[in-house]
Write a protein that holds these residues in place. Structure first.
Motif, PDB file in Angstrom:
ATOM      1  N   ASP A 103       1.163  -1.137  -0.572  1.00 58.88           N
ATOM      2  CA  ASP A 103      -0.291   0.150   0.057  1.00 58.88           C
ATOM      3  C   ASP A 103       0.984   1.731  -0.194  1.00 58.88           C
ATOM      4  OD1 ASP A 103      -2.777  -1.129   0.021  1.00 58.88           O
ATOM      5  OD2 ASP A 103      -2.079  -1.820   2.215  1.00 58.88           O
ATOM      6  N   LEU A 104       0.322   3.189  -0.574  1.00 58.94           N
ATOM      7  CA  LEU A 104       1.126   3.607  -0.367  1.00 58.94           C
ATOM      8  C   LEU A 104       0.219   4.624   0.792  1.00 58.94           C
ATOM      9  CD1 LEU A 104       2.870   5.369  -2.281  1.00 58.94           C
ATOM     10  CD2 LEU A 104       1.039   6.325  -3.201  1.00 58.94           C
ATOM     11  N   TYR A 105       1.876   4.814   1.409  1.00 63.30           N
ATOM     12  CA  TYR A 105       2.148   5.911   2.581  1.00 63.30           C
ATOM     13  C   TYR A 105       1.923   7.216   2.725  1.00 63.30           C
ATOM     14  CZ  TYR A 105       0.829   1.186   4.927  1.00 63.30           C
ATOM     15  OH  TYR A 105      -0.463  -0.061   5.724  1.00 63.30           O
ATOM     16  N   ILE A 106       2.092   7.854   3.151  1.00 69.11           N
ATOM     17  CA  ILE A 106       2.343   9.265   3.559  1.00 69.11           C
ATOM     18  C   ILE A 106       2.963   9.132   5.095  1.00 69.11           C
ATOM     19  CG2 ILE A 106       1.994  11.400   3.791  1.00 69.11           C
ATOM     20  CD1 ILE A 106       0.359  11.614   1.709  1.00 69.11           C
ATOM     21  N   ILE A 107       3.956   9.959   5.219  1.00 67.34           N
ATOM     22  CA  ILE A 107       4.722   9.778   6.446  1.00 67.34           C
ATOM     23  C   ILE A 107       4.858  11.353   6.802  1.00 67.34           C
ATOM     24  CG2 ILE A 107       6.706   8.484   8.129  1.00 67.34           C
ATOM     25  CD1 ILE A 107       5.668   7.262   5.121  1.00 67.34           C
ATOM     26  N   ARG A 108       4.884  11.557   7.920  1.00 72.88           N
ATOM     27  CA  ARG A 108       5.270  12.988   8.859  1.00 72.88           C
ATOM     28  C   ARG A 108       6.024  12.722  10.009  1.00 72.88           C
ATOM     29  NH1 ARG A 108       6.742  17.856   9.142  1.00 72.88           N
ATOM     30  NH2 ARG A 108       5.598  19.596   9.578  1.00 72.88           N
ATOM     31  N   ARG A 109       7.372  13.398   9.409  1.00 73.44           N
ATOM     32  CA  ARG A 109       7.974  13.192  10.704  1.00 73.44           C
ATOM     33  C   ARG A 109       8.604  15.138  11.158  1.00 73.44           C
ATOM     34  NH1 ARG A 109      10.685   9.131   7.012  1.00 73.44           N
ATOM     35  NH2 ARG A 109      10.221   7.366   7.858  1.00 73.44           N
ATOM     36  N   HIS A 110       7.857  15.109  12.472  1.00 71.17           N
ATOM     37  CA  HIS A 110       8.106  16.645  12.963  1.00 71.17           C
ATOM     38  C   HIS A 110       9.608  16.675  13.655  1.00 71.17           C
ATOM     39  CE1 HIS A 110       3.557  16.750  12.443  1.00 71.17           C
ATOM     40  NE2 HIS A 110       3.412  15.285  12.500  1.00 71.17           N
ATOM     41  N   ALA A 116       6.526  -1.710   8.600  1.00 66.08           N
ATOM     42  CA  ALA A 116       7.495  -1.950   8.366  1.00 66.08           C
ATOM     43  C   ALA A 116       8.278  -0.192   8.481  1.00 66.08           C
ATOM     44  CB  ALA A 116       6.832  -2.184   7.004  1.00 66.08           C
ATOM     45  N   ILE A 117       7.157   0.615   8.264  1.00 64.12           N
ATOM     46  CA  ILE A 117       7.036   1.653   7.774  1.00 64.12           C
ATOM     47  C   ILE A 117       7.991   2.289   9.603  1.00 64.12           C
ATOM     48  CG2 ILE A 117       6.300   3.933   8.165  1.00 64.12           C
ATOM     49  CD1 ILE A 117       4.575   3.182   6.246  1.00 64.12           C
ATOM     50  N   ARG A 118       7.737   1.528  10.481  1.00 61.04           N
ATOM     51  CA  ARG A 118       7.771   2.436  12.502  1.00 61.04           C
ATOM     52  C   ARG A 118       9.424   1.717  12.274  1.00 61.04           C
ATOM     53  NH1 ARG A 118       1.866   1.047  13.328  1.00 61.04           N
ATOM     54  NH2 ARG A 118       1.294   2.510  13.882  1.00 61.04           N
ATOM     55  N   GLU A 119       9.527   0.693  11.834  1.00 59.14           N
ATOM     56  CA  GLU A 119      11.038  -0.589  12.117  1.00 59.14           C
ATOM     57  C   GLU A 119      11.637   0.322  10.768  1.00 59.14           C
ATOM     58  OE1 GLU A 119      13.173  -4.589  10.783  1.00 59.14           O
ATOM     59  OE2 GLU A 119      11.030  -4.286  11.061  1.00 59.14           O
ATOM     60  N   HIS A 120      11.580   0.787   9.653  1.00 56.67           N
ATOM     61  CA  HIS A 120      13.159   1.184   9.036  1.00 56.67           C
ATOM     62  C   HIS A 120      12.663   2.393  10.004  1.00 56.67           C
ATOM     63  CE1 HIS A 120      13.462   4.751   6.169  1.00 56.67           C
ATOM     64  NE2 HIS A 120      14.236   3.886   5.571  1.00 56.67           N
ATOM     65  N   GLY A 121      11.787   3.352  10.524  1.00 54.59           N
ATOM     66  CA  GLY A 121      12.202   4.809  10.458  1.00 54.59           C
ATOM     67  C   GLY A 121      13.280   4.446  12.663  1.00 54.59           C
ATOM     68  N   ARG A 122      12.843   3.183  12.764  1.00 56.56           N
ATOM     69  CA  ARG A 122      13.564   3.374  14.062  1.00 56.56           C
ATOM     70  C   ARG A 122      15.679   3.155  14.059  1.00 56.56           C
ATOM     71  NH1 ARG A 122       9.251  -0.092  16.026  1.00 56.56           N
ATOM     72  NH2 ARG A 122      10.086  -1.869  15.272  1.00 56.56           N
ATOM     73  N   ARG A 123      15.264   2.472  12.220  1.00 52.35           N
ATOM     74  CA  ARG A 123      16.859   1.976  12.330  1.00 52.35           C
ATOM     75  C   ARG A 123      17.112   3.130  11.604  1.00 52.35           C
ATOM     76  NH1 ARG A 123      16.061  -3.569   8.662  1.00 52.35           N
ATOM     77  NH2 ARG A 123      18.028  -3.203   8.276  1.00 52.35           N
ATOM     78  N   ILE A 124      16.908   3.932  10.948  1.00 51.67           N
ATOM     79  CA  ILE A 124      16.993   5.251  10.801  1.00 51.67           C
ATOM     80  C   ILE A 124      17.305   6.924  11.390  1.00 51.67           C
ATOM     81  CG2 ILE A 124      16.816   4.835   7.932  1.00 51.67           C
ATOM     82  CD1 ILE A 124      14.945   6.827   8.392  1.00 51.67           C
ATOM     83  N   ALA A 149      14.802   7.945  12.937  1.00 49.04           N
ATOM     84  CA  ALA A 149      14.298   8.777  12.290  1.00 49.04           C
ATOM     85  C   ALA A 149      12.318   8.358  12.582  1.00 49.04           C
ATOM     86  CB  ALA A 149      13.594   9.462  11.493  1.00 49.04           C
ATOM     87  N   PRO A 150      11.881   8.821  13.783  1.00 52.00           N
ATOM     88  CA  PRO A 150      10.791   8.453  13.826  1.00 52.00           C
ATOM     89  C   PRO A 150       9.560   8.319  13.128  1.00 52.00           C
ATOM     90  CG  PRO A 150      11.965   9.596  16.088  1.00 52.00           C
ATOM     91  CD  PRO A 150      12.324   9.620  15.120  1.00 52.00           C
ATOM     92  N   SER A 151       8.619   7.180  13.240  1.00 50.37           N
ATOM     93  CA  SER A 151       7.479   7.481  12.027  1.00 50.37           C
ATOM     94  C   SER A 151       6.720   7.424  12.330  1.00 50.37           C
ATOM     95  CB  SER A 151       7.848   6.099  10.812  1.00 50.37           C
ATOM     96  OG  SER A 151       9.831   7.233  10.539  1.00 50.37           O
ATOM     97  N   GLU A 152       5.867   7.716  13.673  1.00 53.00           N
ATOM     98  CA  GLU A 152       4.198   7.252  14.338  1.00 53.00           C
ATOM     99  C   GLU A 152       3.113   8.072  13.252  1.00 53.00           C
ATOM    100  OE1 GLU A 152       4.278   5.150  16.148  1.00 53.00           O
ATOM    101  OE2 GLU A 152       5.882   3.945  16.430  1.00 53.00           O
ATOM    102  N   ASP A 153       3.321   9.340  12.541  1.00 53.46           N
ATOM    103  CA  ASP A 153       2.499  10.477  12.045  1.00 53.46           C
ATOM    104  C   ASP A 153       2.379   9.393  10.436  1.00 53.46           C
ATOM    105  OD1 ASP A 153       0.562  11.349  10.615  1.00 53.46           O
ATOM    106  OD2 ASP A 153       1.585  13.249  11.490  1.00 53.46           O
TER     107      ASP A 153
END
Length: 98
Positions: free
Chosen positions: A2-9, A64-72, A74-78
């Protein structure tokens, strides 16, 4: 996927930090290529002067997006699932590549 938008603040204080995260993101993205794919990102200036981003990813799921954010680092909760796309024009030139 699926396609997602992630906002990192506002997680970066300068463009060097952002560039470091971009490099990590490419590396980790390659390691996770069966679960997600980075499509594009826009760096945004936050009200306090820090740098945030709006990112477009294809992903198997939000985990998968959350894991990617943790690994880089860069939090990805939004994270929002895209329900439709309307591309009217290409990005205007020049677009700064970070």
């Amino acid at each position: 996927m699926d396609l997602y938008i992630i906002r990192r603040h506002g997680i970066w204080s300068n463009e060097d930090e952002l560039a470091t995260t971009n490099d990590k993101s490419l590396q980790v993205g390659e390691e996770m290529k069966d679960r997600l794919r980075w499509i594009r990102s826009y760096a945004v200036t936050e009200e306090d002067g820090r740098i945030g981003s709006v990112c477009i990813y294809e992903a198997r799921d939000r985990d998968a997006i959350r894991e990617h954010g943790r690994r880089i680092d860069a939090p990805s909760e939004d994270i929002r699932l895209v329900s439709g796309t309307a591309v009217k024009r290409d990005d205007p030139e020049p677009v700064t590549i970070v």
